[in-house]
Write a protein that holds these residues in place. Structure first.
Motif, short mmCIF file in Angstrom:
data_model
loop_
_atom_site.label_atom_id
_atom_site.label_comp_id
_atom_site.label_asym_id
_atom_site.label_seq_id
_atom_site.Cartn_x
_atom_site.Cartn_y
_atom_site.Cartn_z
N PHE B 32 0.82 -1.20 0.00
CA PHE B 32 0.00 0.00 0.00
C PHE B 32 0.86 1.26 0.00
O PHE B 32 0.35 2.36 -0.04
N GLY B 33 2.18 1.10 0.14
CA GLY B 33 3.05 2.25 0.23
C GLY B 33 3.21 2.76 1.65
O GLY B 33 3.58 3.91 1.86
N CYS B 43 -7.76 9.43 10.81
CA CYS B 43 -8.99 10.12 10.39
C CYS B 43 -10.07 9.99 11.47
O CYS B 43 -10.66 10.96 11.90
N TYR B 44 -10.35 8.76 11.84
CA TYR B 44 -11.34 8.54 12.89
C TYR B 44 -11.13 7.13 13.44
O TYR B 44 -10.36 6.34 12.88
N SER B 52 -8.63 1.84 13.85
CA SER B 52 -8.43 3.23 13.45
C SER B 52 -8.41 3.32 11.93
O SER B 52 -7.92 2.42 11.26
N ALA B 53 -8.94 4.43 11.42
CA ALA B 53 -8.82 4.70 9.99
C ALA B 53 -7.61 5.60 9.80
O ALA B 53 -7.58 6.72 10.28
N ARG B 57 -0.91 8.83 1.71
CA ARG B 57 -0.81 8.79 0.24
C ARG B 57 -2.18 8.83 -0.44
O ARG B 57 -2.42 8.15 -1.43
N GLY B 58 -3.12 9.54 0.15
CA GLY B 58 -4.41 9.71 -0.52
C GLY B 58 -5.37 8.57 -0.34
O GLY B 58 -6.48 8.61 -0.86
N SER B 59 -5.00 7.51 0.40
CA SER B 59 -5.98 6.45 0.65
C SER B 59 -6.11 6.22 2.16
O SER B 59 -5.29 6.69 2.94
N VAL B 60 -7.17 5.53 2.53
CA VAL B 60 -7.45 5.32 3.95
C VAL B 60 -7.50 3.82 4.23
O VAL B 60 -8.17 3.07 3.53
N LEU B 61 -6.78 3.38 5.26
CA LEU B 61 -6.78 1.97 5.65
C LEU B 61 -7.33 1.82 7.06
O LEU B 61 -7.07 2.66 7.93
N ALA B 62 -8.08 0.76 7.29
CA ALA B 62 -8.52 0.43 8.64
C ALA B 62 -7.53 -0.56 9.24
O ALA B 62 -7.23 -1.58 8.61
N LEU B 63 -7.01 -0.24 10.41
CA LEU B 63 -6.04 -1.13 11.08
C LEU B 63 -6.45 -1.34 12.52
O LEU B 63 -6.99 -0.43 13.16
#
Lengths: 592, 75
Positions: B32-33, B43-44, B52-53, B57-63
Motif C-alpha cells: 500500500f506504500g 482520520c477517525y 483506526s482509519a 498517500r491519498g488512501s485510507v486503511l482500517a487497522l
C-alpha cells in the motif's frame, strides 16, 4: 498468427481492488464475455471481447491485486499472467482519486512488462473532487501511454483501445527500472497531480457521523432493517405475478402435451416444471431486490464502514469485520455470501466465514419462516419474525465462529487490513445493474440444474405412493427433533433450494400429485396436528440445517476441498439437531 | 516525540519510523506504500477505538489497535 484468422489482440487488465477495473471490463466488452477458472487455481477470471476499427481484442480481467509479489491465490494468478503475457498488452488500471498508491503497482508492472498502457480510471470522480492530472507529463515520466477514463460513463474507452493497439503494433519498449517504486510514485504524483479545489467537507462530516460512537451502530441497524424490509415486502408482488405467469404457462404446456402419455405429462409438468417454477418464483424476486440494494451500499462506500464498525464484536468471535459483510450478503443468498468471503485475506477467518455463512437465513428461507410465524404466532408480524430469526442466525454464526477459532482452527494465522474508499455519490449505471442481474441469473440456473432432477424424483416417488412410507420411516427421528417425518422428508427434498420446503410439506400432507399451494397451508397444518412447539422446532431447523445444493457447490469450488464442504454441511446440521432436540425436551418438560 | 500509532488520536499526524508487526502485515502495508518515512494521519476511530482509519498517500486503511501498537511514529 495465421492470416486466415482475424488477429486478436490480447489485453490484460490489472489493478488494485476498488479502482473500477470490473466496471471498465464490462464497459469494454459489453455482453461478449464469459468467466472461467484460471487453470489449476480456484480463481475466476473473466474473458471478453471488444472491437475497434475492425480489430478484435481479447480482454482478460485479472483479479485485483496490490502487488506482484503477493501470496494470495488471486494475486499469484495476476502476477503469473503478467509475467507470461509476452504477446499482449497489459493495461494497469489506476485510481484517479488516489493516484499515488495505485501507481506503485503500475511501476512494478512497467518494470517487468514491455507493452504497457496506464489507464487512470474514475476520472469523473477525481475531477469532481478537485484532482487535476497532467496525463502528458505522466506519460513522459512513465515512458508508456497514459489514458484517462471514466468507465462508469464509458468515457475514454476508445482512446484506451487505440493506445493498447498502437503499443502492440510497435516494437516492445526498453525495460525501465524503478529501484524504489514507493518513492518514485510519490515523486511522480507530486509532479503530475494538482488540486483545483480542496476536499469538500461533507464527505468527512458524513463519514464521522456514519462511524461515530453515538450514531454509527443505530444507523447500521436501521439500514439493514430497511434492506430486509424492502426485500421481504417488495418481493411479494413480483412473486405473485411470476406464480400467475407460470400457472398460465402450465395450462399452455398441458394443452400442448395433451396427446402424450399421462406419465410423461406428470413427470414433465407436475414434476420438473412445477418444482422449477416454484423455486424461481420464490427465489428470483427477493434476490433481484436485495442485491441491487446491496450493490448500492457497496457503491457509495458504506460496506467497508460497516465492517469497520462491526470488527470488534466479530473479532471477539475470532472473525473480522469483513465476515459481517459476508453474513449480510448471506441474507440475500448463502452462495453469494460464500463467494463474498474472498474479500477476507486471512485463511483462518476466511474458512470460518465460509463454514458459518449458512447460519444466517437467506431470503429463500424467509417465506417458510414468515408462513409458520403468521400461522402460529399471528400477533408477531412477519417483519418481527424475520428479524428474530436473523438475530438468532447471526448469534449462532458468531458463537460457532468463536468455538471454531478457539478449537480446530486455533493455529491458523490472522491479520486484518481493510481499505476504506471515500464515500461516493452513487453511480449505479446500467453496467452495474446488469452485472447484478447476470450474477442472480447464474445462481438461478445453477439451482435449476439441481431442482429439475429432484422435481422428477419427487413426482416419481409421489406417483408410486412411497412418499408416505419414507416419511413414516423418518418419523421417529423427526419426533426426537420435535418435528415429524413429513417435515424431515421435506427438508431432504428442499436440498436444491430452501424455497421448496413448505410446498413439499403441503404436497405430502394433502396427498396431491404435485407441489402444493402454500396459501391453504394453515388449515392443512392444523388438521394434521401441528402444534406451535412443532412450528418452533421447524423454524429452528430451517435456520440450522445443511446448506442448499447451490451453496454446497459454491463452497466446494471456493475451498477446493471435499472435506471442508462436508464440514460446512455437517456443522449447521449438528447445531440444528442439538437445538431442536433440546427444545423438544424443554417443551415436553415445561409446556405439557 | 515517538509514539506507537494506536495512540494517534483523530486529526493527529505522524511520520512512520518503525514497523514491528508480523511479516505478513508488514509486506501488505508495503504494497500500500506504508513504509518508514510515510506521513500518516488518523482520520477517525471505531466506537471503542479498536480500529483506526489511517490515511496516507491519498488512501485510507482500517487497522486494528493491536497491530498499530507495533508501529512507531514520530509526531
Amino acid at each position: 498468427m495465421e492470416s486466415t484468422q482475424i488477429q486478436k489482440y490480447p489485453i490484460y487488465l490489472v489493478g488494485n481492488p476498488n479502482v473500477g477495473k470490473s466496471t471498465l471490463f464490462n464497459a469494454l466488452t459489453g455482453m461478449r464475455q464469459h468467466t472461467g477458472n484460471w487453470p489449476g487455481k480456484t480463481v475466476t477470471v473473466a474473458v471478453g471481447e471488444a472491437q475497434w476499427e475492425g480489430k478484435r481484442f481479447e480482454i482478460t480481467d485479472l483479479p485485483g491485486t496490490y502487488s506482484l509479489s503477493g501470496f494470495s491465490p488471486d494475486e499469484q494468478v495476476a502476477a503469473q499472467a503478467i509475467s507470461e503475457c509476452s504477446d499482449g498488452c497489459v493495461v494497469v488500471v489506476c485510481d484517479g482519486t488516489c493516484l499515488e498508491r495505485t501507481l506503485i503497482l503500475a511501476l512494478q508492472v512497467i518494470e517487468c512488462c514491455r507493452r504497457v498502457v496506464v489507464c487512470v480510471n474514475l476520472m469523473d470522480e477525481a475531477v469532481h473532487r478537485g484532482f487535476s492530472i497532467d496525463s502528458k507529463a505522466l506519460s513522459e515520466t512513465l515512458g508508456v501511454p497514459v489514458v484517462l477514463t471514466a468507465a462508469g460513463r464509458e468515457e475514454g474507452l476508445i482512446e484506451l483501445l487505440g493506445a493498447a493497439c498502437s503499443v502492440m503494433e510497435q516494437p516492445p519498449m526498453e525495460n525501465r527500472h524503478f529501484p524504489n517504486p514507493i518513492a518514485a510514485a510519490e515523486e511522480i504524483t507530486a509532479k503530475c497531480v494538482s488540486r483545483t479545489h480542496p476536499e469538500e467537507p461533507w464527505r468527512l462530516v458524513l463519514d464521522k457521523i456514519l462511524v461515530s460512537r453515538r450514531y454509527g451502530v443505530p444507523i447500521l441497524l436501521a439500514i439493514l432493517f430497511l434492506v430486509v424490509f424492502l426485500t421481504v415486502t417488495g418481493a411479494n408482488y413480483p412473486s405473485q405475478a411470476m406464480a400467475w405467469l407460470f400457472d398460465w404457462g402450465y395450462e399452455l404446456l398441458n394443452a400442448l402435451l395433451e396427446t402424450s402419455p399421462p406419465w410423461l405429462r406428470g413427470l414433465l409438468l407436475n414434476g420438473i416444471y412445477q418444482t422449477c417454477t416454484t423455486v424461481l418464483s420464490v427465489m428470483l424476486p427477493p434476490m433481484l431486490i436485495f442485491f441491487p440494494l446491496f450493490t448500492f451500499l457497496e457503491d457509495v462506500g458504506y460496506l467497508p464502514r460497516m465492517a469497520f464498525l462491526l470488527d470488534r464484536p466479530m473479532c471477539r468471535c475470532g472473525g473480522c469485520g469483513k465476515q459481517a459483510l459476508t453474513l449480510c450478503m448471506g441474507l440475500g443468498c448463502n452462495a453469494v455470501g460464500v463467494m463474498g468471503c474472498r474479500i477476507i485475506d486471512s485463511p483462518r477467518e476466511r474458512l470460518t466465514a465460509i463454514l458459518t455463512n449458512a447460519f444466517v437465513p437467506c431470503n429463500g428461507r424467509f417465506p417458510t419462516l414468515i408462513l409458520l410465524g403468521s400461522i402460529f404466532f399471528p400477533g408477531a408480524g412477519s417483519a418481527l419474525v424475520v428479524a428474530a430469526c436473523i438475530l438468532a442466525g447471526v448469534l449462532v454464526a458468531m458463537g460457532t465462529s468463536g468455538v471454531l477459532t478457539k478449537t480446530v482452527l486455533r493455529n491458523q494465522d490472522s491479520t486484518f487490513l481493510m481499505e476504506l474508499p471515500p464515500l461516493r455519490r452513487p453511480r449505479l449505471g446500467k453496467i452495474l445493474l446488469r452485472s447484478v442481474l447476470d450474477r442472480v441469473l447464474s445462481i438461478a440456473l445453477r439451482t435449476l440444474k439441481v431442482a429439475a432432477p429432484v422435481g422428477a424424483l419427487l413426482w416419481i416417488l409421489g406417483d408410486l405412493g412411497v412418499l408416505q412410507s419414507i416419511s413414516d420411516l423418518l418419523h421417529p427421528l423427526g419426533l426426537i427433533l420435535g418435528m415429524n417425518g413429513v417435515i424431515l422428508l421435506a427438508f431432504f427434498f428442499a436440498l436444491p433450494a430452501n424455497e421448496l420446503l413448505m410446498p413439499v410439506i403441503v404436497m405430502v400432507l394433502s396427498g396431491a400429485g404435485s407441489l402444493g399451494d402454500t396459501a391453504c397451508a394453515a388449515d392443512l397444518l392444523l388438521q394434521n396436528g401441528w402444534s406451535w412447539q412443532m412450528a418452533v422446532c421447524t423454524m429452528v431447523f430451517t435456520l440450522f440445517h445443511w446448506p442448499c445444493a447451490t451453496t454446497l457447490m459454491t463452497i466446494r469450488s471456493e475451498t477446493g476441498s471435499n472435506a471442508k464442504t462436508a464440514a460446512a454441511a455437517a456443522l449447521p446440521t449438528a447445531v440444528g439437531c442439538i437445538l431442536c432436540a433440546m427444545l423438544h425436551w424443554f417443551f415436553g418438560k415445561f409446556c405439557g | 516525540m515517538e509514539i506507537t500509532l494506536d495512540q494517534l488520536r483523530p486529526g493527529m499526524d505522524a511520520s512512520v519510523v518503525r514497523i514491528d508487526t508480523k511479516e505478513v502485515l508488514r509486506r501488505r502495508l508495503k504494497d500500500f506504500g506504508f513504509v518508514p518515512g510515510t506521513l500518516v494521519r488518523c482520520c477517525y476511530r471505531s466506537p471503542r477505538a479498536d480500529v483506526s482509519a489511517i490515511s496516507f498517500r491519498g488512501s485510507v486503511l482500517a487497522l486494528r489497535r493491536r497491530d498499530l501498537a507495533r508501529i512507531t511514529g514520530r509526531l
